[in-house]
Design a protein around this motif. Structure first.
Motif, PDB file in Angstrom:
ATOM      1  N   PRO A  56       2.610  -6.068 -15.935  1.00  0.00           N
ATOM      2  CA  PRO A  56       2.150  -7.361 -16.520  1.00  0.00           C
ATOM      3  C   PRO A  56       1.901  -8.428 -15.350  1.00  0.00           C
ATOM      4  O   PRO A  56       1.015  -9.138 -15.631  1.00  0.00           O
ATOM      5  CB  PRO A  56       3.068  -7.801 -17.716  1.00  0.00           C
ATOM      6  N   ASP A  57       2.539  -8.432 -14.265  1.00  0.00           N
ATOM      7  CA  ASP A  57       2.738  -9.453 -13.418  1.00  0.00           C
ATOM      8  C   ASP A  57       1.836  -9.055 -12.006  1.00  0.00           C
ATOM      9  O   ASP A  57       0.918  -9.450 -11.235  1.00  0.00           O
ATOM     10  CB  ASP A  57       3.916  -9.990 -12.970  1.00  0.00           C
ATOM     11  N   ILE A  58       2.497  -7.943 -11.396  1.00  0.00           N
ATOM     12  CA  ILE A  58       1.923  -7.302 -10.052  1.00  0.00           C
ATOM     13  C   ILE A  58       1.265  -5.965 -10.495  1.00  0.00           C
ATOM     14  O   ILE A  58       1.879  -5.056 -11.142  1.00  0.00           O
ATOM     15  CB  ILE A  58       3.128  -7.457  -9.020  1.00  0.00           C
ATOM     16  N   ASP A  59       0.337  -5.590  -9.802  1.00  0.00           N
ATOM     17  CA  ASP A  59      -0.195  -4.201  -9.764  1.00  0.00           C
ATOM     18  C   ASP A  59       0.816  -3.201  -9.020  1.00  0.00           C
ATOM     19  O   ASP A  59       1.330  -3.427  -7.981  1.00  0.00           O
ATOM     20  CB  ASP A  59      -1.575  -3.857  -9.117  1.00  0.00           C
ATOM     21  N   GLY A  60       1.167  -2.195  -9.896  1.00  0.00           N
ATOM     22  CA  GLY A  60       1.965  -1.067  -9.227  1.00  0.00           C
ATOM     23  C   GLY A  60       1.776  -0.931  -7.819  1.00  0.00           C
ATOM     24  O   GLY A  60       2.703  -0.425  -7.135  1.00  0.00           O
ATOM     25  N   LEU A  61       0.706  -0.667  -7.301  1.00  0.00           N
ATOM     26  CA  LEU A  61       0.332  -0.558  -5.992  1.00  0.00           C
ATOM     27  C   LEU A  61       0.813  -1.438  -5.055  1.00  0.00           C
ATOM     28  O   LEU A  61       1.380  -1.138  -3.977  1.00  0.00           O
ATOM     29  CB  LEU A  61      -1.398  -0.272  -5.911  1.00  0.00           C
ATOM     30  N   ALA A  80      -0.271   6.118 -17.173  1.00  0.00           N
ATOM     31  CA  ALA A  80      -1.418   6.813 -17.965  1.00  0.00           C
ATOM     32  C   ALA A  80      -2.494   6.875 -17.028  1.00  0.00           C
ATOM     33  O   ALA A  80      -3.679   7.279 -17.818  1.00  0.00           O
ATOM     34  CB  ALA A  80      -1.604   5.744 -19.136  1.00  0.00           C
ATOM     35  N   ARG A  81      -2.808   6.385 -15.879  1.00  0.00           N
ATOM     36  CA  ARG A  81      -4.051   6.616 -15.113  1.00  0.00           C
ATOM     37  C   ARG A  81      -4.244   7.893 -14.589  1.00  0.00           C
ATOM     38  O   ARG A  81      -3.393   8.354 -14.007  1.00  0.00           O
ATOM     39  CB  ARG A  81      -4.000   5.421 -14.038  1.00  0.00           C
ATOM     40  N   ARG A  82      -5.324   8.594 -15.003  1.00  0.00           N
ATOM     41  CA  ARG A  82      -5.416  10.044 -14.845  1.00  0.00           C
ATOM     42  C   ARG A  82      -6.514  10.261 -13.894  1.00  0.00           C
ATOM     43  O   ARG A  82      -6.598  11.185 -13.288  1.00  0.00           O
ATOM     44  CB  ARG A  82      -5.949  10.530 -16.284  1.00  0.00           C
ATOM     45  N   ALA A  83      -7.382   9.324 -13.442  1.00  0.00           N
ATOM     46  CA  ALA A  83      -8.465   9.348 -12.356  1.00  0.00           C
ATOM     47  C   ALA A  83      -7.745  10.006 -11.168  1.00  0.00           C
ATOM     48  O   ALA A  83      -6.785   9.197 -10.593  1.00  0.00           O
ATOM     49  CB  ALA A  83      -9.394   8.163 -12.262  1.00  0.00           C
ATOM     50  N   GLU A  84      -8.583  10.972 -10.583  1.00  0.00           N
ATOM     51  CA  GLU A  84      -7.951  11.520  -9.045  1.00  0.00           C
ATOM     52  C   GLU A  84      -8.081  10.490  -8.242  1.00  0.00           C
ATOM     53  O   GLU A  84      -6.978  10.583  -7.383  1.00  0.00           O
ATOM     54  CB  GLU A  84      -8.863  12.560  -8.760  1.00  0.00           C
ATOM     55  N   ALA A  85      -9.194   9.637  -8.029  1.00  0.00           N
ATOM     56  CA  ALA A  85      -9.059   8.706  -7.126  1.00  0.00           C
ATOM     57  C   ALA A  85      -7.841   7.753  -7.256  1.00  0.00           C
ATOM     58  O   ALA A  85      -7.562   7.023  -6.127  1.00  0.00           O
ATOM     59  CB  ALA A  85     -10.423   7.683  -7.271  1.00  0.00           C
ATOM     60  N   GLU A  86      -7.484   7.354  -8.476  1.00  0.00           N
ATOM     61  CA  GLU A  86      -6.515   6.514  -8.770  1.00  0.00           C
ATOM     62  C   GLU A  86      -5.110   7.047  -8.395  1.00  0.00           C
ATOM     63  O   GLU A  86      -4.119   6.477  -7.675  1.00  0.00           O
ATOM     64  CB  GLU A  86      -6.259   6.089 -10.091  1.00  0.00           C
ATOM     65  N   LYS A  87      -4.764   8.379  -8.343  1.00  0.00           N
ATOM     66  CA  LYS A  87      -3.702   9.034  -8.082  1.00  0.00           C
ATOM     67  C   LYS A  87      -3.739   9.068  -6.428  1.00  0.00           C
ATOM     68  O   LYS A  87      -2.621   8.868  -5.845  1.00  0.00           O
ATOM     69  CB  LYS A  87      -3.716  10.597  -8.517  1.00  0.00           C
ATOM     70  N   ASP A  92      -1.686   7.404  -1.302  1.00  0.00           N
ATOM     71  CA  ASP A  92      -1.992   6.685   0.019  1.00  0.00           C
ATOM     72  C   ASP A  92      -1.169   5.412   0.188  1.00  0.00           C
ATOM     73  O   ASP A  92      -0.764   4.997   1.330  1.00  0.00           O
ATOM     74  CB  ASP A  92      -3.530   6.160   0.007  1.00  0.00           C
ATOM     75  N   SER A  93      -1.046   4.650  -0.677  1.00  0.00           N
ATOM     76  CA  SER A  93       0.022   3.290  -0.737  1.00  0.00           C
ATOM     77  C   SER A  93       1.386   3.682  -0.343  1.00  0.00           C
ATOM     78  O   SER A  93       1.951   2.831  -0.064  1.00  0.00           O
ATOM     79  CB  SER A  93      -0.060   2.691  -2.252  1.00  0.00           C
ATOM     80  N   GLY A  94       1.718   4.937  -0.638  1.00  0.00           N
ATOM     81  CA  GLY A  94       3.242   5.339  -0.116  1.00  0.00           C
ATOM     82  C   GLY A  94       3.948   6.118  -1.368  1.00  0.00           C
ATOM     83  O   GLY A  94       5.476   6.301  -1.240  1.00  0.00           O
ATOM     84  N   ALA A  95       3.467   6.450  -2.546  1.00  0.00           N
ATOM     85  CA  ALA A  95       4.051   6.921  -3.568  1.00  0.00           C
ATOM     86  C   ALA A  95       4.372   8.492  -3.092  1.00  0.00           C
ATOM     87  O   ALA A  95       3.607   9.061  -2.442  1.00  0.00           O
ATOM     88  CB  ALA A  95       3.266   7.004  -4.919  1.00  0.00           C
ATOM     89  N   ALA A 200      -5.188  17.017   0.900  1.00  0.00           N
ATOM     90  CA  ALA A 200      -6.127  16.129   1.110  1.00  0.00           C
ATOM     91  C   ALA A 200      -5.439  14.779   1.906  1.00  0.00           C
ATOM     92  O   ALA A 200      -5.868  14.323   2.718  1.00  0.00           O
ATOM     93  CB  ALA A 200      -7.017  15.806  -0.146  1.00  0.00           C
ATOM     94  N   GLN A 201      -4.423  14.458   1.217  1.00  0.00           N
ATOM     95  CA  GLN A 201      -3.619  13.273   1.953  1.00  0.00           C
ATOM     96  C   GLN A 201      -3.252  13.542   3.474  1.00  0.00           C
ATOM     97  O   GLN A 201      -3.636  12.663   4.208  1.00  0.00           O
ATOM     98  CB  GLN A 201      -2.260  12.987   1.083  1.00  0.00           C
ATOM     99  N   LEU A 202      -2.703  14.673   3.959  1.00  0.00           N
ATOM    100  CA  LEU A 202      -2.481  14.799   5.157  1.00  0.00           C
ATOM    101  C   LEU A 202      -3.551  15.163   6.090  1.00  0.00           C
ATOM    102  O   LEU A 202      -3.768  14.695   7.185  1.00  0.00           O
ATOM    103  CB  LEU A 202      -1.717  16.462   5.084  1.00  0.00           C
TER     104      LEU A 202
END
Length: 228
Positions: A56-61, A80-87, A92-95, A200-202
């Protein structure tokens, strides 16, 4: 005792996480929003984080990036975000892992155990002082350091584990099932989508031309190979 920080704004799901984790002897810090999560992480550093992206306050990224500013704690996104680009953006952000809602609690707990094992494993057994050097990047498998030119490349624990398996087997085709069992667990031996996302990340982080990889090679339908 292992401490898990759970960041989830749904009270029922937050309670379910807490009950299931405590039943398995984890210590739990529960945060309903991003600001609380960062405050708790600073006060009591967790051994792992379960993180919803839609806070509700800060985006999880941004929470991921904040946690990464302090260390390499395993971060498992539960969203619940399912889009590959969001994954991919979350990775990329560190998950370190991405679990899509709805999910099996047993699967989530299994992935948490894997992430904690990777964190505890440290340097690869038998790797010695081996440093792998290519024209485009260098990897020190003992120091767990990757560089491109004069720039350090940050890899997540899961990315490190996957890369190490390939680097230990130069020129050899490593089957998909072997990689999945080694990096995740036997229960994930059919989840080839994990490999596509992490490879793809590597490539984005290490290859000069990720769309035409020189070192991290795919053999369609079979597996992957590191070419020196």
């Amino acid at each position: 005792m292992t401490r898990v920080l759970v960041v989830e704004d749904d009270p029922q799901l937050l309670r379910a996480f807490t009950i299931n984790l405590k039943a398995r002897t984890y210590e739990v810090d529960a945060a309903p929003d991003g600001a609380t999560a960062l405050r708790l992480a600073a006060a009591r550093p967790p051994d792992a984080v379960l993180l919803d992206l839609g806070l509700p306050d800060i985006d999880g990224l941004d929470v991921i990036k904040g946690l990464r500013g302090w260390g390499q704690v395993p971060i498992l996104v539960v969203s619940a975000r399912r889009a590959e680009a969001e994954k991919i953006e979350a990775l990329d952000s560190g998950a370190d892992d991405y679990i899509t809602k709805p999910f099996s609690m047993e699967e989530l707990l299994a992935r948490l155990r894997v992430a904690l094992r990777h964190r505890a494993a440290g340097p690869v057994a038998g790797a010695g002082a081996r440093v792998v050097r290519t024209k485009d990047f260098t990897v020190d498998m003992v120091a767990k350091k990757a560089t491109r030119g004069d720039r350090d490349v940050r890899l997540t624990p899961t990315e490190w584990h996957l890369l190490e398996v390939l680097l230990r087997n130069p020129g050899r085709l490593v089957p998909q099932r072997e990689l999945l069992q080694e990096v995740w667990s036997p229960a994930h031996s059919d989840h080839t989508n994990y490999l596509r996302v992490y490879m793809a990340q590597l490539r984005r982080k290490l290859e000069a031309d990720p769309s035409h990889p020189r070192y991290l090679i795919t053999e369609p339908g079979m597996g992957y190979r590191f070419e020196e």
